[in-house]
Design a protein around this motif. Sequence first.
Motif, PDB file in Angstrom:
ATOM      1  N   ASP A  19       0.838  -1.207   0.000  1.00  0.00           N
ATOM      2  CA  ASP A  19       0.000   0.000   0.000  1.00  0.00           C
ATOM      3  C   ASP A  19       0.872   1.256   0.000  1.00  0.00           C
ATOM      4  OD1 ASP A  19      -2.150  -1.604   0.018  1.00  0.00           O
ATOM      5  OD2 ASP A  19      -2.576  -1.398   2.173  1.00  0.00           O
ATOM      6  N   ALA A  64       0.793   4.128  -2.668  1.00  0.00           N
ATOM      7  CA  ALA A  64       0.540   5.530  -2.325  1.00  0.00           C
ATOM      8  C   ALA A  64       1.601   6.428  -2.949  1.00  0.00           C
ATOM      9  CB  ALA A  64       0.535   5.704  -0.807  1.00  0.00           C
ATOM     10  N   ASP A  91      -2.822  10.685   7.089  1.00  0.00           N
ATOM     11  CA  ASP A  91      -2.713   9.680   6.031  1.00  0.00           C
ATOM     12  C   ASP A  91      -1.370   8.940   6.185  1.00  0.00           C
ATOM     13  OD1 ASP A  91      -2.513   8.215   3.716  1.00  0.00           O
ATOM     14  OD2 ASP A  91      -3.460   9.769   2.468  1.00  0.00           O
ATOM     15  N   GLU A 107      -0.336   6.158   5.004  1.00  0.00           N
ATOM     16  CA  GLU A 107       0.215   5.571   3.779  1.00  0.00           C
ATOM     17  C   GLU A 107       1.068   6.594   3.039  1.00  0.00           C
ATOM     18  OE1 GLU A 107      -2.966   3.946   1.452  1.00  0.00           O
ATOM     19  OE2 GLU A 107      -3.492   2.567   3.075  1.00  0.00           O
ATOM     20  N   LYS A 108       0.531   7.808   2.912  1.00  0.00           N
ATOM     21  CA  LYS A 108       1.290   8.845   2.208  1.00  0.00           C
ATOM     22  C   LYS A 108       2.558   9.213   2.988  1.00  0.00           C
ATOM     23  CE  LYS A 108      -2.100  11.119  -0.730  1.00  0.00           C
ATOM     24  NZ  LYS A 108      -3.058  12.207  -0.827  1.00  0.00           N
TER      25      LYS A 108
END
Lengths: 245, 274
Positions: free
Chosen positions: B47, B51, B223, B225-226
Amino acid sequence: MPGLEIRGLSHAFGPQGVIEDLSFSLPRGEIGCLLGPSGCGKTTVLSMVGGLLAPAEGTIDHGFRHPVFVFQDPCLLPWRDARDNIAFGLKAMGVGRRQRLERAGRLMEVVGLAPEDGAKFPHELSGGMRQRVALARALAVEPDLLLLDEPFSALDVGLRRQMQSLVRRLIAGRNLTALLVTHDLAEAVRLADRILVLSPSPGRAAALHRIPEPFAERDDGFVHCMVNRLLADPATAEALAVELP
Amino acid sequence: MTRSRAGRILDYVWGGWGAGASLLLLTALWEAGHGAYGTLVLPSPRDTVAALWGMAEAGKVLPAVLETSRNALGGFLAATLAGGVLGAAAGASDMMRRLLQPIATLLLGIPAIAWVVLSLLWFGGTGLAVVFTVLVSTAPLIFAGTAQGVRTLDGSLRRMALSFRVPARVLLWDVYLPHMLSYLFPALAAGLALSWKVTVMAELLSGAGGIGDGLATARVQVDTEKAMGWVLAVVGLLLAVEYLLLEPIRRHLQVWRREMPGAGGTGGTGAGGF
């Protein structure tokens, strides 16, 4: 052609006099020796002859075009391999790389190094091999005067004898003049044509000896006899007393 | 030593399997951590890459990477120049060393984060604040390396070189620089790694663009993931600098440094500093 002529040489570092009123002459093709205890200013004289130091008083005249030093420490560049170290002096003269390395290769043979030693770095060489590299580096620039600053004193006895005879052969074979600095009387007797004995600090001329016997006749027995004969001279014995047992 | 250049490069690339295996092991641990704690705490490696890829496709990553690189390298170059000149002066003169050494020690003692705050107050939220922060936190390292290198220049080698009447160019290139490099290189390597980290931190607080700014935005949006994607980007940059630039130079130096004090210990650009 004139050789080396030192007249009335004096020098001091600050208030401390190191050399006082020294005179010495050395004809071309001979090996001269400055013999004396540590700190008597021998190396200072050598530096002045080689032009690294200007004398405070007195004159040094010689017609040599290319004096070159071999130091007690081989002073090799740790970041260059043996071949590049030998070629260092040639680089300073502006000789091209290919020619430099070619000449270095030939000299390695002359001083008794194997071709594969050329790619080794100084830390991979033994003490004797390093001193051979230093000698080859000096010979590479085709000198006419060799200035030897105790070049064998860091070597063990066997190696020292080997290097002494190598240097003697090279000097004779290439018709060089050499000035050797040492505190070892036996070494002086083994190598030199004339020996100037210096008194301890400040260095003054204590005695001058000539050794006319050809090198081929200077075996251990001869050296032993000659050392004893020279020490029988009171001035010599007194100057060297600190070094004797 | 007698092997060809191509052979050596091949050896180097082949040696990369070890590094690759160690990175893959870390990724496996990361995946396990993801399984244990869930996506919000630790998004899965896949993920995270997705991202990062998404942000790259949106045209956000490349400009940020370039901006960060510009800030880091700009600060690093300024630090190298300042640290190098002052370090050389300190190495050559005892008086300069007594004058400059305490200042360098003092600067090293100030946390990089404090410099970020000060430079934000002085320069506002611009790239200049970032470059300045990198400059003051990296220069002391390079100062120390240069001073040490100049101070330990071997007098007997210099005497030997002079006895062969070498021109100044050869003296500098063959005698002084290689010696200096052996002291300077570890300092430069550590300084370069440090400047990247300090840059990201300063960007994060100043909002002056770059990877740090992206991290700040990801934090605001919660966030993870980012955020991890940006971390991946900066780590990728560091690894590229380390293995494409620094490690080959280090190997080249080690050919002759093998037996010298400190040889082999030049690894590790992981100077923390904040």
